[in-house]
Design an enzyme around this catalytic site. Sequence first.
Site, PDB file in Angstrom:
ATOM      1  N   GLU A 130       0.802  -1.195   0.063  1.00 52.09           N
ATOM      2  CA  GLU A 130       0.104   0.105  -0.004  1.00 52.09           C
ATOM      3  C   GLU A 130       0.730   1.282  -0.084  1.00 52.09           C
ATOM      4  O   GLU A 130       2.065   1.119   0.600  1.00 52.09           O
ATOM      5  CB  GLU A 130      -0.943  -0.189   1.197  1.00 52.09           C
ATOM      6  CG  GLU A 130      -1.879   1.161   1.096  1.00 52.09           C
ATOM      7  CD  GLU A 130      -3.126   0.686   2.329  1.00 52.09           C
ATOM      8  OE1 GLU A 130      -3.391  -0.405   2.531  1.00 52.09           O
ATOM      9  OE2 GLU A 130      -3.402   1.707   2.971  1.00 52.09           O
TER      10      GLU A 130
ATOM     11  N   ASP B  21      -0.039   5.404   0.437  1.00 56.00           N
ATOM     12  CA  ASP B  21      -1.042   6.159   1.042  1.00 56.00           C
ATOM     13  C   ASP B  21      -0.476   7.849   1.041  1.00 56.00           C
ATOM     14  O   ASP B  21       0.466   8.265   1.272  1.00 56.00           O
ATOM     15  CB  ASP B  21      -1.201   5.869   2.514  1.00 56.00           C
ATOM     16  CG  ASP B  21      -1.874   4.353   2.598  1.00 56.00           C
ATOM     17  OD1 ASP B  21      -2.211   3.932   1.987  1.00 56.00           O
ATOM     18  OD2 ASP B  21      -1.691   4.003   3.794  1.00 56.00           O
TER      19      ASP B  21
ATOM     20  N   GLU C  49      -2.957  10.131   3.280  1.00 58.23           N
ATOM     21  CA  GLU C  49      -4.214  10.105   4.014  1.00 58.23           C
ATOM     22  C   GLU C  49      -4.211  11.364   4.943  1.00 58.23           C
ATOM     23  O   GLU C  49      -3.228  11.929   5.462  1.00 58.23           O
ATOM     24  CB  GLU C  49      -3.962   9.219   5.150  1.00 58.23           C
ATOM     25  CG  GLU C  49      -4.062   7.665   4.657  1.00 58.23           C
ATOM     26  CD  GLU C  49      -3.750   6.688   5.538  1.00 58.23           C
ATOM     27  OE1 GLU C  49      -4.867   5.645   5.503  1.00 58.23           O
ATOM     28  OE2 GLU C  49      -2.634   6.578   6.257  1.00 58.23           O
TER      29      GLU C  49
ATOM     30  N   ASN D 202       2.544   7.067   3.598  1.00 59.31           N
ATOM     31  CA  ASN D 202       2.791   5.501   4.178  1.00 59.31           C
ATOM     32  C   ASN D 202       3.075   4.597   3.245  1.00 59.31           C
ATOM     33  O   ASN D 202       2.476   4.878   1.921  1.00 59.31           O
ATOM     34  CB  ASN D 202       1.513   5.088   5.104  1.00 59.31           C
ATOM     35  CG  ASN D 202       2.204   4.069   6.215  1.00 59.31           C
ATOM     36  OD1 ASN D 202       3.038   3.726   6.081  1.00 59.31           O
ATOM     37  ND2 ASN D 202       1.296   3.869   7.114  1.00 59.31           N
TER      38      ASN D 202
END
Length: 290
Positions: A111, A113, A115, A130
């Site tokens: 993943e 990210d 956010e 991330n």
Amino acid sequence: MHFLLPLLFSFIASSSSNAQPSPGFYPSSKITTVPFNQAYRNLWGPQHQSFDQNTIVLWLDRSTGSGFRSLRPYKSGYFGTAMKLHPGYTAGVITSFYLSNGEVHPGDHDEVDIEFLGTTPGKPYTLQTNVYIRGSGDRNIIGREEKIHLWFDPTTAFHNYAILWSPIEIIFFVDDVPIRRYPRKSDATFPLRPMYVYGSIWDASSWATENGRYKADYRYQPFYGRYNNFKVGGCADNSPASCRPPSGSPARTGGLSRQQVVAMLWVQRNYKVYDYCRDPKRDHTQTPEC
């Protein structure tokens, strides 16, 4: 008069240190904007998703949030969107744009990210980037978080956010200013499997705002996240091996120009508030790239 010159130069330097430096290169301008329906579809919460001209609006209330996903997975590329965040009390609320293969590899997924961690009035939003890579081999997902505050209010206008994922690096951009570069130092610390592109708004009260101190308060519902200006330029999962993603810098070989590095260091020096590599509470045997 000469004795005033050092003071003048000192004042100019201190003033300009808070001014956003130009990155000198604007990768978003190289990627064509695509209509939402040509690249994405609703994934969940369709009743909490609507269109306002060229903008898709997601919202969260006590019943549910909402999310969308790209029509196909990618093995590299430049993925961007413009976002406008909800003002006021948003503690516990996550508004996100990210890459993931969690649906294909649950428990040991990759993943990448962007956010936005909701906040309380008078405090700025936190933008968290991330990177996850296959967990740690025991289905324990290891995060590689960095957090910054922004040099503008993300609730008053749309701003562009992007992820460049190439075979050699991941670069995160805000309005074409690089805020983080994550290089491929080894296969074990870099995502290599195809991923979809997602956007979502959801309740993460257990950790999102000051480590869960402040929760989502549904007296302030609904909470909105607005997205437009979708940029997708990359290599789909079924692309030939010769496919190459766009470059994030003037050099086709990747990396950042000197001017881009200066802009990124300006962000990190003035606005970074957390770096997992500098966290003494973390077990850095699990993050050898640190």
